[in-house]
Design a protein around this motif. Sequence first.
Motif, mmCIF file in Angstrom:
data_model
loop_
_atom_site.group_PDB
_atom_site.id
_atom_site.type_symbol
_atom_site.label_atom_id
_atom_site.label_comp_id
_atom_site.label_asym_id
_atom_site.label_seq_id
_atom_site.Cartn_x
_atom_site.Cartn_y
_atom_site.Cartn_z
ATOM 1 N N GLU A 290 0.830 -1.205 0.000
ATOM 2 C CA GLU A 290 0.000 0.000 0.000
ATOM 3 C C GLU A 290 0.865 1.257 0.000
ATOM 4 O O GLU A 290 0.605 2.208 -0.745
ATOM 5 N N LEU A 291 1.913 1.280 0.815
ATOM 6 C CA LEU A 291 2.817 2.431 0.829
ATOM 7 C C LEU A 291 3.582 2.543 -0.482
ATOM 8 O O LEU A 291 3.882 3.655 -0.942
ATOM 9 N N ASN A 338 2.314 7.872 13.911
ATOM 10 C CA ASN A 338 1.044 7.433 14.509
ATOM 11 C C ASN A 338 0.455 6.218 13.799
ATOM 12 O O ASN A 338 -0.659 5.806 14.097
ATOM 13 N N LYS A 339 1.188 5.646 12.853
ATOM 14 C CA LYS A 339 0.725 4.454 12.142
ATOM 15 C C LYS A 339 1.668 3.304 12.470
ATOM 16 O O LYS A 339 2.882 3.453 12.399
ATOM 17 N N ARG A 340 1.082 2.168 12.796
ATOM 18 C CA ARG A 340 1.892 1.022 13.210
ATOM 19 C C ARG A 340 1.475 -0.216 12.426
ATOM 20 O O ARG A 340 0.358 -0.300 11.910
ATOM 21 N N VAL A 341 2.378 -1.166 12.353
ATOM 22 C CA VAL A 341 2.109 -2.412 11.658
ATOM 23 C C VAL A 341 2.290 -3.555 12.646
ATOM 24 O O VAL A 341 3.222 -3.559 13.454
ATOM 25 N N THR A 342 1.363 -4.506 12.602
ATOM 26 C CA THR A 342 1.417 -5.653 13.509
ATOM 27 C C THR A 342 2.376 -6.693 12.941
ATOM 28 O O THR A 342 2.195 -7.175 11.819
ATOM 29 N N VAL A 343 3.390 -7.035 13.731
ATOM 30 C CA VAL A 343 4.411 -7.977 13.262
ATOM 31 C C VAL A 343 4.416 -9.271 14.068
ATOM 32 O O VAL A 343 5.258 -10.135 13.852
ATOM 33 N N GLY A 344 3.488 -9.420 15.006
ATOM 34 C CA GLY A 344 3.416 -10.628 15.817
ATOM 35 C C GLY A 344 2.609 -10.379 17.073
ATOM 36 O O GLY A 344 1.817 -9.435 17.142
ATOM 37 N N GLU A 345 2.804 -11.242 18.080
ATOM 38 C CA GLU A 345 2.096 -11.106 19.347
ATOM 39 C C GLU A 345 3.061 -11.308 20.503
ATOM 40 O O GLU A 345 4.044 -12.042 20.399
ATOM 41 N N PHE A 346 2.760 -10.638 21.614
ATOM 42 C CA PHE A 346 3.474 -10.901 22.850
ATOM 43 C C PHE A 346 2.914 -12.190 23.468
ATOM 44 O O PHE A 346 1.895 -12.724 23.015
ATOM 45 N N TRP A 360 8.690 0.202 6.831
ATOM 46 C CA TRP A 360 8.718 0.278 5.367
ATOM 47 C C TRP A 360 10.114 0.628 4.864
ATOM 48 O O TRP A 360 10.599 0.039 3.897
ATOM 49 N N LEU A 361 10.759 1.590 5.510
ATOM 50 C CA LEU A 361 12.093 2.000 5.063
ATOM 51 C C LEU A 361 13.092 0.848 5.137
ATOM 52 O O LEU A 361 14.006 0.755 4.310
ATOM 53 N N GLU A 362 12.916 -0.032 6.107
ATOM 54 C CA GLU A 362 13.858 -1.139 6.287
ATOM 55 C C GLU A 362 13.442 -2.395 5.532
ATOM 56 O O GLU A 362 14.183 -3.378 5.520
ATOM 57 N N HIS A 363 12.269 -2.358 4.897
ATOM 58 C CA HIS A 363 11.758 -3.558 4.225
ATOM 59 C C HIS A 363 12.445 -3.755 2.874
ATOM 60 O O HIS A 363 12.664 -2.809 2.119
#
Length: 718
Positions: A290-291, A338-346, A360-363
């Motif tokens: 999307e980005l 203020n925008k976050r992406v879910t990468v897993g769970e605790f 995104w920059l590191e992807h």
Amino acid sequence: MTDKHAKLIEEYIQQGWQVFPLRPNSKEPTGKWKDQKATLETLPTLFKPDSNIGVALGTASGGLIDLDFDSSEASAIGNILFDMLPGFGRKSSPCSHRIALCDDPGKTTQFGLTPEEAALTGLHGDDKAMILELRSTGGYTMFPGSIHPTGESIEWLSELPKQIPSVKWADMEKKAGICAFLAIVLKKYPAQAGNRDNICLALAGTLLRMGMPPEQVDRLIVFIAESKGDEEAQARLKAESTKGKLDAGEDVTGLPTLCDLLGIAELEPKLQKWLKSTSHRKSPDEMVAELNEKYFVVGNDGGSCRVVFFEKRHFENDQVREIMVYQSFSDFKNFMMNKRVTVGEFESGIPKTVPLGKFWLEHSDRREYDQIDFLPGKTPPPTIFNLWRGFQYPSVQGGWCKMRRHIWTVLADEDSEAFRYIIKWSAWAVQNPDRPAEVALVFKGGKGTGKGTFARWLTDLFGSHGLQIFSSKHVSGRFNAHLRALVLLFADEAVAPQDHDAESVLKGLITEHILPIEAKGRDLIQARNHLHVVMASNNSWVVPASADERRYAVFDVSGKVSGNKDWFKGINDEMRHGGAEAMMHFLQNLDLKKWHPREDIPANSALNGQRIESLKGLDLLWFGYLSTGDVPIGEPCDDGFRIPTREFAKEANTHHPNDTKAGKILKEMGCRQDRNRRPSGWITPSLKEARRIWDSKRFRAEWNADITAWIRDLEPPF
């Protein structure tokens, strides 16, 4: 027991409800309430004068259900969503309950939060923060006629209607979930400006996906915004436009984005359950994709590595163009904070999120290019981002006769040479968007003559690569990034020939193949020039045209249709209904062979007029002598005049006369030097010869045929 108290209980019994007593000033029953059911006969013995009134819910009372709003936010939203239902409450919470009848009442449904969730939203409770309950079979409610434990009387908003509205349980449960959800939105809606507009867009998308009508969506959004002091609440009406995008299958933000913006991403699964939402949180790969649609990284543009995107900018005359915007990595991450992406769970099951910008920059799959270039009509290698977006209209064979008639009648003033040049120049621009024309089309005429009608439509053919400007700042201003991806520039009353800075830049825009481009906050870069320039003006002097001018093709526009509204309406109607596509087709397919705009520039009176207007100093003075046949500073001599060198120099420049330059011009114009007399001077040739020399050395002028010789005797002939 007061008469009012007894009357209320009787009304409840007559409704067919199970009514039983509660302890005074309490919600607690006096006994096993499920076994108690007052009748008109048992009422006096079952109820004491200070008893509160309990009413069983669900099947025990014919399907009676109760919406119990435990938060003020839920009650406020309920006044909109459930305004058709009878309500009651106490002074401090006048509508904390709404009732209805339901043929298929389900189990009581609670919409509450854990203490941690309550703290996240700003709602607090010892055990759990209850927002609202949809209460039914197995429960009861304390009804009007009772005294709340706080000491406040419980009252109906208005009289109890004889006919209680009937509803479907599924509908009530869905609306109750929406109400609880909106109560949290109301609580979290920011009191300060920032992301309010994006919040309202995401909220509109969420509610519309729930099937809510656009007008109700707007009503709720405005209510929430106004409740939090949003001074632009009326500007948050997003439902109709958002629904249009949803109907068209376009991407519209919704619950995931809304939760991110409100800082409650952890609550999204619960809110989805409340809303019975089919939306889902996008996966990391989906969010990167999307980005990638909007942003990309360029490795080297002006010596810097930057994030790049396009932003719509508004220019004069309601023109909207996409302008390239650069951001540093740190600015991009701050913007996306203020925008976050879910990468897993605790381990606790709570989603683990990271900032979207950094992610995104590191992807490895972020969109990126080595460099940016503007290559009209060409396909670059995959490492180069091409700014070319194509033409605005497709090429479709058809009619555009009204516009062609306008070019012939008005712009060319029914001159075949002028008409052919204008058409061929326009076709060359369309067929060669990657090369500068090196000649500008210039239309000169009065207001309302229609000189800009054709130019505006020609500009529009180029879409984002065409621009109409009205100010010299868009030509000579320091920041000129808007020129980098331009092909057609229409300067409408934008440049005056007296503006020397703009004049100098304009000449470069017309003929130079490389342009210096400077964006705000960016280093200066060199870019290829692709400009084709059209100019229009009401002034007599439009361009600084030299004697051997080859940069401008100038046309005096006819005033034949000035003020003819039907003429211009007909043209614009035709162009809006297929004419633009037909004009595109004609210009793209006109066989120009090897023709170039520098060829066949009409040497007409319009161009000569600009040359004359551009004359200055010694040339202007000499041209005046040739035009009038009179040399005021001269002394009759032979077939002409003897002109003192110093006097001639002073006439041209009073403050800084230059005898050497004066002598050079006079010699070039065919004068012979006279050293036999003082002061030093020059003797002119005959007027006929002097004009011939001017025509060969400067430009062919239209001389006054009535004046064929120098005017040597200024005395009247009597």
